[in-house]
Design an enzyme around this catalytic site. Sequence first.
Site, PDB file in Angstrom:
ATOM      1  CG  ASP A 158      10.632   0.464   4.938  1.00  0.00           C
ATOM      2  OD1 ASP A 158      11.783   0.457   4.444  1.00  0.00           O
ATOM      3  OD2 ASP A 158      10.008  -0.586   5.200  1.00  0.00           O
ATOM      4  NE  ARG A 159      14.836  -2.486   8.359  1.00  0.00           N
ATOM      5  CZ  ARG A 159      15.516  -3.622   8.504  1.00  0.00           C
ATOM      6  NH1 ARG A 159      16.118  -4.160   7.464  1.00  0.00           N
ATOM      7  NH2 ARG A 159      15.594  -4.213   9.679  1.00  0.00           N
ATOM      8  CB  THR A 180       5.082  -6.511   2.540  1.00  0.00           C
ATOM      9  OG1 THR A 180       4.073  -5.581   2.103  1.00  0.00           O
ATOM     10  CG2 THR A 180       5.135  -7.672   1.567  1.00  0.00           C
ATOM     11  CG  ASN A 195      -1.967  -1.067   1.196  1.00  0.00           C
ATOM     12  OD1 ASN A 195      -2.594  -1.293   0.178  1.00  0.00           O
ATOM     13  ND2 ASN A 195      -2.157  -1.752   2.312  1.00  0.00           N
TER      14      ASN A 195
END
Length: 257
Positions: free
Chosen positions: A109-110, A132, A11
């Site tokens: 994202d991390r 995910t 998403n």
Amino acid sequence: MLLTIDCGNTNTVFSIWDGTKFLATWRTSTEWQRTADQYYVWLSTLMEFQKLDVEITDVIVSSTVPRVVFNLRVLCDRYFNCRPYVVGKPDCLLPAPPRVDEGTQIGPDRLVNTAGAYDRCGGDLIVVDFGTATTFDVVASDGAYVGGVIAPGVNLSLEALHSAAAALPHVDITKPQAVVGTNTVACMQSGVFWGYVGLVREICARIKAERDRDMRVISTGGLAPLFQQSETLFDDFQDDLTMHGLTVIYRFNKDNS
């Protein structure tokens, strides 16, 4: 007015930040074929529906899907007349540079979760993100990302189990009433739920032992509330951690431009 975009493997989330709070948040499926024009029609329709009459002046993007970034850049240039900050690119500064092996590509994202968690909770953290993939990000005392762990995501594991074993049905993950299931669905749900509880507990314990210090464990991601029911796993739950992290990185770049 800032538009934050978090593009994951499954998403993509768009949020509008006015400097103090998020005015709106919307989610769509991640599709690299989606054009800038399609993004704008979708976004402007939702803004109109919620009667948001705002002018977007800045954009920051975190994307684990590189092919999506081009059309997001076009969206910013064509409709918002700005150049977006893209986390992970050299021109997007981080509050604390990561300390990992040279040449390692760290998921944006991390890096964003690290910045958001440190801003809210300080250092010496383990951030568990149920996406995910299920990721464990280790945040040092000074806010730097210093490594982590990647495991298959919960839904990914269920899909693999269903695809590889023809006799096993597709099931929704939930906390089972008992560990021992008395039917196929209950058995699968128990295996996945308690299996991931054990995975999280063991990995966090080993990280703490390896770093030889006490560390707070923060959970985030779509399935985090489900595992939050296991009270001993996490010290805190941050629903909007990634979006908050984007605002932290944006402010840092603005202050140091």
